[in-house]
Design a protein around this motif. Structure first.
Motif, mmCIF file in Angstrom:
data_model
loop_
_atom_site.group_PDB
_atom_site.id
_atom_site.type_symbol
_atom_site.label_atom_id
_atom_site.label_comp_id
_atom_site.label_asym_id
_atom_site.label_seq_id
_atom_site.Cartn_x
_atom_site.Cartn_y
_atom_site.Cartn_z
ATOM 1 N N GLY A 120 -47.401 -0.676 -27.732
ATOM 2 C CA GLY A 120 -46.368 -0.291 -28.984
ATOM 3 C C GLY A 120 -45.217 -0.030 -28.592
ATOM 4 N N SER A 121 -44.126 0.119 -29.724
ATOM 5 C CA SER A 121 -43.006 0.381 -29.419
ATOM 6 C C SER A 121 -42.393 1.041 -30.808
ATOM 7 C CB SER A 121 -42.008 -0.898 -29.461
ATOM 8 O OG SER A 121 -42.597 -2.124 -28.624
ATOM 9 N N VAL A 122 -41.252 1.683 -30.548
ATOM 10 C CA VAL A 122 -40.263 2.092 -31.532
ATOM 11 C C VAL A 122 -38.962 1.704 -31.507
ATOM 12 C CG1 VAL A 122 -41.604 4.433 -31.217
ATOM 13 C CG2 VAL A 122 -39.755 4.260 -29.977
ATOM 14 N N GLY A 123 -38.137 1.815 -32.787
ATOM 15 C CA GLY A 123 -37.028 1.536 -32.693
ATOM 16 C C GLY A 123 -36.097 2.593 -33.506
ATOM 17 N N VAL A 124 -34.729 2.630 -33.315
ATOM 18 C CA VAL A 124 -33.944 3.615 -34.153
ATOM 19 C C VAL A 124 -32.970 2.954 -34.854
ATOM 20 C CG1 VAL A 124 -32.677 5.632 -33.868
ATOM 21 C CG2 VAL A 124 -34.327 5.143 -32.212
ATOM 22 N N ILE A 125 -32.670 2.889 -36.149
ATOM 23 C CA ILE A 125 -31.532 2.547 -36.687
ATOM 24 C C ILE A 125 -30.557 3.820 -37.039
ATOM 25 C CG2 ILE A 125 -30.453 1.668 -38.821
ATOM 26 C CD1 ILE A 125 -31.930 -0.502 -37.305
ATOM 27 N N GLY A 126 -29.591 3.968 -36.291
ATOM 28 C CA GLY A 126 -28.785 5.175 -36.522
ATOM 29 C C GLY A 126 -27.603 4.870 -37.631
ATOM 30 N N LEU A 127 -27.354 5.791 -38.484
ATOM 31 C CA LEU A 127 -26.389 5.392 -39.555
ATOM 32 C C LEU A 127 -25.508 6.791 -39.750
ATOM 33 C CD1 LEU A 127 -26.120 3.747 -42.040
ATOM 34 C CD2 LEU A 127 -27.329 5.313 -43.446
ATOM 35 N N ASP A 128 -24.478 6.434 -39.733
ATOM 36 C CA ASP A 128 -23.356 7.389 -39.909
ATOM 37 C C ASP A 128 -22.837 7.828 -41.264
ATOM 38 O OD1 ASP A 128 -21.467 5.500 -40.549
ATOM 39 O OD2 ASP A 128 -20.184 5.736 -38.545
ATOM 40 N N GLU A 129 -21.864 8.643 -41.449
ATOM 41 C CA GLU A 129 -21.405 9.152 -42.677
ATOM 42 C C GLU A 129 -20.738 8.033 -43.391
ATOM 43 O OE1 GLU A 129 -21.383 10.767 -39.792
ATOM 44 O OE2 GLU A 129 -22.624 12.404 -40.188
ATOM 45 N N GLN A 130 -20.089 6.885 -42.396
ATOM 46 C CA GLN A 130 -19.266 5.744 -43.155
ATOM 47 C C GLN A 130 -20.364 4.693 -43.334
ATOM 48 O OE1 GLN A 130 -18.114 7.605 -40.209
ATOM 49 N NE2 GLN A 130 -17.084 8.659 -42.004
ATOM 50 N N ASP A 131 -21.464 4.812 -43.317
ATOM 51 C CA ASP A 131 -22.627 3.913 -43.703
ATOM 52 C C ASP A 131 -22.477 2.586 -42.847
ATOM 53 O OD1 ASP A 131 -24.086 4.837 -45.599
ATOM 54 O OD2 ASP A 131 -23.313 3.323 -47.376
ATOM 55 N N ARG A 132 -22.504 3.190 -41.485
ATOM 56 C CA ARG A 132 -22.382 2.145 -40.264
ATOM 57 C C ARG A 132 -23.484 2.272 -39.626
ATOM 58 N NH1 ARG A 132 -17.035 3.225 -37.029
ATOM 59 N NH2 ARG A 132 -17.961 5.177 -37.109
ATOM 60 N N VAL A 133 -23.946 1.280 -39.063
ATOM 61 C CA VAL A 133 -25.302 1.101 -38.115
ATOM 62 C C VAL A 133 -24.950 1.162 -36.723
ATOM 63 C CG1 VAL A 133 -26.813 0.396 -40.036
ATOM 64 C CG2 VAL A 133 -25.943 -1.412 -38.529
ATOM 65 N N LEU A 134 -25.773 1.762 -35.953
ATOM 66 C CA LEU A 134 -25.533 1.752 -34.591
ATOM 67 C C LEU A 134 -26.266 0.541 -33.908
ATOM 68 C CD1 LEU A 134 -25.219 4.686 -31.849
ATOM 69 C CD2 LEU A 134 -26.474 2.802 -31.208
ATOM 70 N N LEU A 135 -25.599 -0.357 -33.190
ATOM 71 C CA LEU A 135 -26.467 -1.647 -32.541
ATOM 72 C C LEU A 135 -25.849 -1.485 -31.130
ATOM 73 C CD1 LEU A 135 -26.177 -4.263 -35.393
ATOM 74 C CD2 LEU A 135 -28.048 -2.651 -34.787
ATOM 75 N N ILE A 136 -26.813 -1.980 -30.378
ATOM 76 C CA ILE A 136 -26.602 -2.374 -28.711
ATOM 77 C C ILE A 136 -26.603 -3.740 -28.715
ATOM 78 C CG2 ILE A 136 -27.109 0.128 -28.076
ATOM 79 C CD1 ILE A 136 -29.612 -1.062 -27.162
ATOM 80 N N ARG A 137 -26.080 -4.206 -27.640
ATOM 81 C CA ARG A 137 -26.140 -5.675 -27.054
ATOM 82 C C ARG A 137 -26.742 -5.979 -25.854
ATOM 83 N NH1 ARG A 137 -22.008 -10.619 -26.486
ATOM 84 N NH2 ARG A 137 -23.115 -12.066 -27.915
ATOM 85 N N GLN A 138 -27.923 -6.668 -25.967
ATOM 86 C CA GLN A 138 -28.837 -6.492 -24.578
ATOM 87 C C GLN A 138 -29.367 -7.995 -24.329
ATOM 88 O OE1 GLN A 138 -31.961 -3.461 -24.792
ATOM 89 N NE2 GLN A 138 -32.641 -4.055 -22.782
ATOM 90 N N TYR A 139 -29.370 -7.987 -23.016
ATOM 91 C CA TYR A 139 -29.935 -9.558 -22.663
ATOM 92 C C TYR A 139 -31.257 -9.653 -22.723
ATOM 93 C CZ TYR A 139 -31.181 -13.320 -19.489
ATOM 94 O OH TYR A 139 -31.713 -14.504 -18.811
#
Length: 222
Positions: A67-86
């Motif tokens: 099993g896995s988990v994921g996180v959508i981070g959201l800031d006060e400017q309605d921006r989501v945090l994303l990472i770039r992965q190979y």
């Protein structure tokens, strides 16, 4: 036109009953183990399936997964945090949310998610909610994923970081993307990671209701 769709396509509030997945287990009459790796195992089950007045035994290949988990981070400017992965199996660099395996016995999923947010992106969050629960590919694997919404984010000072990024996680770029822009990228087919797609669209839907219907981070998994 509203209402659920019944077995023959008819619509109506009582056609299909409550719209909820339910546990079910058909008899396994045989099993062959094929492979055991660091994360997944592969086996073939011989399953007795009902077929009217008779039964039929069929083979189903299964990949077992912790099993896995994921996180959508959201800031006060309605921006989501994303990472770039190979990602080697698909031969691409993918934009993804911080995510990881549920590989610590007894650890609540939201704590696993908090650990991954810290290790992969260098952030901690003040507020957590459950966004969505999914089986990633139920026709072949039992992998279960819970995606969380994290808000009230703050960057972890370098002197407090107690982890090292290696392999695919080394030098992963972190980006803050406006939510509407992320939704558009999903709809254009530019983002492929399933946790990113599900999480981004779920946050977008949650925003439409003022985030009123979100579940607690420790909500039961059905």
């Amino acid at each position: 036109m509203s209402g659920l769709i019944g077995e023959r396509g008819e619509s109506g509030p009582s056609a299909a009953g409550e719209l909820i997945d339910t546990p079910e287990s058909w008899p396994v009459v045989g099993r062959a183990e094929h492979f055991e790796g660091r994360i997944v195992q592969v086996r073939t089950d011989r399953v007795r399936m009902p077929n009217g007045d008779t039964t039929e035994v069929v083979e189903r290949d299964i990949v077992t997964h912790p099993g896995s988990v994921g996180v959508i981070g959201l800031d006060e400017q309605d921006r989501v945090l994303l990472i770039r992965q190979y990602r080697h199996p698909v031969g691409r660099m993918l934009w993804e949310p911080p995510a990881g395996l549920r590989d610590v016995d007894g650890e609540p999923p939201w704590r696993t998610a908090a650990r991954e947010l810290a290790e992969e992106a260098g952030y901690r969050a003040r507020e957590w909610h459950t966004l969505v629960d999914v089986f990633t590919s139920p026709g072949m694997t039992n992998e279960r994923v819970r995606v969380f919404l994290a808000r009230g984010l703050s960057e972890i000072p370098e002197e407090e970081a107690d982890f090292e990024r290696i392999h695919e996680e080394a030098e992963m770029p972190v980006a803050w993307v406006p939510l509407d822009e992320a939704v558009a990228a999903v709809r254009r087919g530019h983002i492929h990671n399933p946790l990113a797609v599900m999480g981004i669209l779920s946050v977008y839907a949650a925003r439409e209701t003022g985030y009123r219907d979100l579940r607690a981070p420790d909500a039961p998994e059905g």
